[in-house]
Design an enzyme around this catalytic site. Structure first.
Site, PDB file in Angstrom:
ATOM      1  N   LYS A  37      18.965 -25.885 -42.658  1.00  0.00           N
ATOM      2  CA  LYS A  37      19.310 -26.880 -41.726  1.00  0.00           C
ATOM      3  C   LYS A  37      18.358 -28.013 -41.778  1.00  0.00           C
ATOM      4  O   LYS A  37      19.006 -29.182 -41.843  1.00  0.00           O
ATOM      5  CB  LYS A  37      19.247 -25.951 -40.298  1.00  0.00           C
ATOM      6  N   GLY A 467      -1.606  -8.903   2.802  1.00  0.00           N
ATOM      7  CA  GLY A 467      -3.100  -8.447   2.391  1.00  0.00           C
ATOM      8  C   GLY A 467      -2.688  -7.209   1.641  1.00  0.00           C
ATOM      9  O   GLY A 467      -1.537  -6.482   1.874  1.00  0.00           O
ATOM     10  N   LEU A 468      -3.973  -6.740   0.973  1.00  0.00           N
ATOM     11  CA  LEU A 468      -3.636  -5.434   0.482  1.00  0.00           C
ATOM     12  C   LEU A 468      -3.556  -4.148   1.100  1.00  0.00           C
ATOM     13  O   LEU A 468      -3.824  -4.140   2.492  1.00  0.00           O
ATOM     14  CB  LEU A 468      -5.110  -5.150  -0.556  1.00  0.00           C
ATOM     15  N   LYS A 473      -3.959  -4.683   8.011  1.00  0.00           N
ATOM     16  CA  LYS A 473      -2.815  -5.540   8.449  1.00  0.00           C
ATOM     17  C   LYS A 473      -2.142  -5.059   9.640  1.00  0.00           C
ATOM     18  O   LYS A 473      -1.951  -5.629  10.851  1.00  0.00           O
ATOM     19  CB  LYS A 473      -1.805  -5.702   7.330  1.00  0.00           C
ATOM     20  N   SER A 474      -1.848  -3.594   9.673  1.00  0.00           N
ATOM     21  CA  SER A 474      -1.092  -2.885  10.534  1.00  0.00           C
ATOM     22  C   SER A 474      -1.880  -2.975  11.890  1.00  0.00           C
ATOM     23  O   SER A 474      -1.274  -3.091  12.904  1.00  0.00           O
ATOM     24  CB  SER A 474      -0.647  -1.584  10.110  1.00  0.00           C
ATOM     25  N   SER A 541       3.527  -7.610   0.847  1.00  0.00           N
ATOM     26  CA  SER A 541       3.986  -8.919   0.475  1.00  0.00           C
ATOM     27  C   SER A 541       3.084  -9.660  -0.739  1.00  0.00           C
ATOM     28  O   SER A 541       2.656 -10.605  -0.307  1.00  0.00           O
ATOM     29  CB  SER A 541       4.454  -9.885   1.601  1.00  0.00           C
TER      30      SER A 541
END
Lengths: 634, 378
Positions: A37, A467-468, A473-474, A541
């Site tokens: 080519k 967060g991990l 978090k909870s 997340s």
């Protein structure tokens, strides 16, 4: 270029006049390195006398270093540009080359042949009107020949030249040529080409390049270059309805308001009725303004500035269309998508979608099927990898004006852009609007979000705890909700674990499923905010893209990212659910922080580390933030 | 005979005359290679399809009539909107410029005073007419440019009322950097490459137009029209964004910038032809005149001011002109009698020696431009 002696000034002026009226043909060459080519392009450049003497001298010294053609000049070295490529002897990018004859100027996109460079070929093909597909006469139609032809067809190229190269190595055998020709034509039946021309040639020796070769007396077609000089390829863009995507509003002073853009198709004259999408406002063209005076008409590919008879609102991103034949509008469509990134496509993830003049957010809502570019077979799949092609459904954040790609390459195409890296990662060709988009209208409701929130004496928002696992978090989210509840506020908690028992119980932990998991939660949080609630979302997340998607779903100021930044060592030591231990033993796959990445937020509104701050203090800080920003007013 | 039968008969005649197969004609008329065969076998088509096919057949018959190929098409058939290759290049460059003006926060046009810059500026005037180009021009002045270039630059900016920024690397000036004392490489690096980075950082331009063309040099053939630079102005050839259709992704992060090359697809001949067609004013140094020169290593260098050390050489007046313009000590002149544009173009067509020959910095090695660009050279 002609090389006649130009001795008199008049000759030059005549020459210039002749060359000024040349047309332009953009074509692409595809085939693998071994098909010759680059040699073919080098030959075209060489034979059209555009290789200057000193470049030739440089070429001769390069050939001694890397040449693969013995004592003959290695034309491929003329076109393989980047140093890395030259050393490996392969072409890895798209190179644009120029040459010109008395009839036409040519822009050649020279693209690599290997499957891993499908995206490069697509790039070259997107602006080409014709493709030269190289076949090695000794090998015939191969898998890659099919792939190149399919990509050319997918990108809307309608004219194909099949260059059966290295005929010198098969003694210019007509039998070999006819077999390849028949093979190719049979395969190409499935593709959408207007013309297919098969030419036997030898790029290295120049047979059937400039003129018909005496070695192929049985071949009754044209040589390659004369064919490229005369073929009519320009699709009847002037017969398609007028479209002009507005690029720039031209406002030098209060008395002039023009709309600048490149005509995508059709033509327009002063007095023509137009309609502006998406506003659907109508007016007539008043003038076509240019520095050389007003024009009587503007046609396809011209960069023009229009003024309108009425003062209607037009801005960048709009499309000015023929009044009688406007483009369609939709926020949901089906399209073919070529994936161009090492990062996979995930349905549900948000990307920027850019058309000729407009950027909106978009997600792939459904990957209908993948297409094997080698066999054209349909395959199922959940994600899309580099160089794969799929037929997908898209959903956009706002409607766009479009035409089907097969009718209009300019208004039917788009690229996808990664929101995090800004890289161009996909190329799309729109097939049709999904009927749903036209039929499902938003129900206008009398009681709206502010009315609902007002009744609760609060401003709705979403506190997004990320967060991990084990970061707290909870725990913190629970305390925040309890404090708010005690204050008489209306709240709700969406917790990762709980949602996975119900709404998301069909999802696993692959990256694709994580994206979908977050999408559903974000949509649910949005509905709740719409109901006027203060929503606490507690989800690992891990990906920035999905958190950004959630942020963009909500109104400005409604999304509050709370980063629980407790370090991994601390989380792992706590290991309240025993998950880290399992992940370390390899019993759980894709565990965030262990064998799946966590991308920390760059600009979280609140950042607390529960190894530093007791959970109760963290909750106080968050409630204080809500107070300070006025979420609890009203 | 029905309309349909007439059409089929005419199509067959056209196929015979033009040496096309009946299925090719069928594809041309109906976008379907088997349509004529189907119609002949008693198939039907809509009235609209028939009308379209009749129109297309009329065109085909005109094209295949004896002698028709060479004859100009009658007036009215040639659309005023038919574009030549120069028209197409012009439109593409205007499109690119408008896209940058609409999307960049703070664009600038790098203006080198040369012929490519002259064309680029002319295109900008056209792209935004009747507005002025919505960005300033910036010239990186090494203090070693030809005096005529500086005069031309200042006169032009004044006459057009354009915002012109002139930037010189003052540290380089303080250190007395110059091509005679420090050599071409160091001079170019400090007074040009570093100066450009300084200027871009100083004004925080996020997009800069440059006049580079893909035909100039092999590594440029693969550079994009929109070429991205990291916060340190580096170019990564392995990490270029694909450019499909005329859709350009202009998104960047803070600190990053884009170099934009609207003339990417132009060749040297296109540039000259366009200057001729549009009557664009260029620096007189491009035209032959008697100028004082000395010959060094086979290159003719013009003695433009008294900073040039003469080692016993005596400048001689010779009829010369310049094919490219830069710092005068680094720019070779060619002997010429071309005092008009057609004369220049004539020389260019005949000489067949590529244009960067006169530029001393490109001679190093063939991959040198790619290296320079990775380091931030424009």
């Amino acid at each position: 270029m002609s090389n006649v002696a130009l001795t008199e000034k008049d000759d030059v002026i005549e020459y210039l006049a002749a060359h000024e009226h040349k047309g332009l043909l953009r074509f692409i060459t595809c085939g693998s390195v071994d098909d010759g080519k680059s040699t073919l392009i080098g030959r075209l450049l060489y034979d059209s006398k555009l290789i200057y003497d000193d470049q030739l001298a440089a070429l001769e010294s390069d050939t001694k270093k890397h040449g693969t053609q013995g004592d003959k000049i290695d034309f491929a070295l003329l076109v393989d540009g980047l140093a890395a490529e030259r050393e490996q002897g392969i072409t890895i990018d798209v190179a644009y080359r120029f040459f010109s004859t008395e009839k036409r100027k040519f822009i050649v996109a020279d693209t690599p042949g290997h499957e891993q460079y499908t995206r490069n070929m697509a790039t070259g093909a997107s602006t080409a009107e014709l493709a030269v597909v190289m076949i090695d006469a000794r090998r015939g139609v191969l898998t890659q020949t099919r792939r190149h032809s399919y990509i050319a067809s997918l990108l809307g190229i309608r004219h194909i030249v099949v260059a059966v190269n290295k005929m010198d190595l098969v003694d210019f055998s007509e039998k070999v040529f006819r077999e390849i020709e028949a093979d190719y034509l049979e395969f190409a039946e499935q593709l959408d080409f207007e013309s297919i021309t098969v030419i036997p040639l030898s790029a290295l020796d120049g047979d059937n390049i400039l003129t018909k070769s005496r070695k192929t007396p049985w071949y009754d077609g044209a040589a390659l270059l004369p064919y490229l000089e005369t073929i009519q390829v320009r699709a009847n863009l002037s017969e398609t309805p007028f479209r002009m995507p507005v690029q720039w509003v031209n406002r030098p002073n209060l008395d002039f308001r023009g709309f600048s853009g490149t005509v995508a198709s059709g033509s327009v004259q002063p007095g023509d009725e137009i309609v502006v999408l998406p506003s659907a406002k109508r007016s007539k063209v008043s003038s076509i303004v240019s520095m050389d005076g007003d024009l009587d008409e503007a046609g396809p590919d011209m960069a023009v500035t229009l003024t309108l008879e009425d003062e209607i609102d037009v801005s960048r991103g709009d499309v000015i269309c023929a009044g009688q034949a406007p483009a369609e509008q939709t926020d949901q469509f089906a399209a073919h998508l070529l994936w161009m990134s090492e990062d996979k496509l995930y349905p549900g993830r948000q990307y920027f979608l850019k058309t000729a003049n407009r950027v909106v957010s978009a997600t792939v809502t459904e990957l209908k099927h993948k297409i094997n570019v080698n066999t054209l077979e349909h395959m199922s799949g959940k994600t899309l990898e580099l160089n794969e092609v799929a037929f997908c459904n898209f959903s956009l954040s706002a409607p766009i004006a479009f035409d089907a790609y097969k009718d209009n390459r300019r208004t039917g195409s788009f690229v996808l852009i990664d929101k995090r890296t800004n890289a161009t990662i996909g190329a799309g060709m729109i097939d049709f609007s999904l009927r749903r988009a036209q039929n499902v209208h938003w129900q206008d409701l009398d009681v709206d979000k502010s009315a609902r929130a007002g009744a609760k004496h609060q401003r709705p928002c979403v506190l997004w705890f990320t967060g991990l696992s084990g970061s707290g978090k909870s725990t913190v989210a629970n305390l925040v909700e309890k404090r708010l509840h005690d204050m008489g506020r209306h709240t709700y908690i969406l917790d990762g674990d709980n949602v996975r028992h119900g709404l998301n119980k069909d999802l696993g932990f692959t990256d694709a499923d994580r994206v979908e998991n977050i999408r559903r939660v974000a949509e649910t949080a949005k509905l709740m905010a719409d109901a006027g609630l203060i929503v606490c979302v507690s989800f690992i997340s891990p990906f920035q893209s999905e958190r950004r998607m959630a942020r963009e779903l909500l109104a400005d100021g409604e999304f509050i990212e709370v980063y629980i930044s407790t370090p991994l060592e601390v989380c792992e030591k706590r290991d309240v659910k025993g998950l880290y231990a399992k992940a370390r033993r390899g019993e759980i796959k894709n565990f965030t922080g262990i064998d799946s990445a966590y991308e920390p937020p760059q600009l979280a509104e609140v950042d607390v580390d529960t190894s530093d701050v007791p959970a109760a203090d963290a909750a106080d800080r968050i409630v204080e933030y809500l107070h300070a920003k006025g979420y609890l007013d009203g | 005979m029905s309309d349909l039968q007439t059409l089929i008969e005419r199509a067959k005649t056209a196929a015979d005359k033009s040496d096309l197969s009946i299925s090719t004609v069928s594809r041309k008329l109906f976008n379907d290679g088997k349509a004529i065969a189907r119609l002949e076998a008693g198939g039907q088509c809509t009235l609209k399809t028939l009308e379209t096919a009749q129109e297309r057949l009329a065109v085909l018959e005109r094209e295949t009539a004896p002698g028709a190929t060479e004859a100009p098409r009658p007036d009215g058939l040639i659309s005023k909107t038919q574009m030549t290759h120069l028209d197409r290049l012009e439109a593409e460059a205007m499109h690119v410029m408008r896209e940058v003006a609409a999307e960049a926060e703070k664009p600038v046009m790098l203006y080198s005073v040369g012929k490519d810059s002259a064309v680029m500026l002319h295109l900008a005037l056209k792209a935004f007419y009747p507005s002025k180009p919505p960005f300033p021009l910036m010239h990186v002045d090494t203090t070693w440019k030809f005096r005529e270039m500086i005069k031309f630059r200042d006169d032009l900016a004044k006459r057009l009322g354009l915002d012109l920024i002139v930037h010189t690397n003052q540290e380089g000036v303080a250190q007395g950097i110059g091509p005679f004392t420090h050599g071409s490489q160091l001079h170019t690096d400090i007074m040009k490459t570093q100066a450009l980075k300084q200027a871009l950082d100083l004004h925080q331009f996020d997009a800069a137009f440059g006049g580079a063309r893909r035909d100039e040099e092999k590594s440029r053939a693969k550079e994009r029209i929109f070429s991205f630079r990291s916060a340190g102005h580096r170019w990564d050839p392995k990490n270029q964004r694909p450019e499909l259709w005329n859709i350009f992704n202009t998104k960047i992060r803070p600190g990053e910038s884009i170099r934009v090359f609207p003339l990417s697809n132009w060749t040297e001949l296109d540039i000259w032809q366009y200057i001729y067609r549009e009557n664009i004013e260029i620096v007189p140094l491009y035209f032959a005149a008697k100028r004082p020169v000395v010959e060094r290593d086979g290159t003719l260098i013009m003695v433009d001011d008294d900073r040039m050390p003469l080692n016993g050489e005596t400048p001689t007046e010779r009829m010369v002109r310049f094919r490219t313009l830069g710092c005068y000590p680094l720019t070779g002149a060619v002997e010429s009698n071309a005092t008009t544009l057609p004369g220049i173009i004539q020389e260019m067509l005949i000489s067949r020696s590529s244009e960067r020959e006169g530029r001393v910095i490109d001679h190093d090695q063939s991959a040198s431009m790619e290296k320079k660009k990775q380091e931030g050279y424009f």
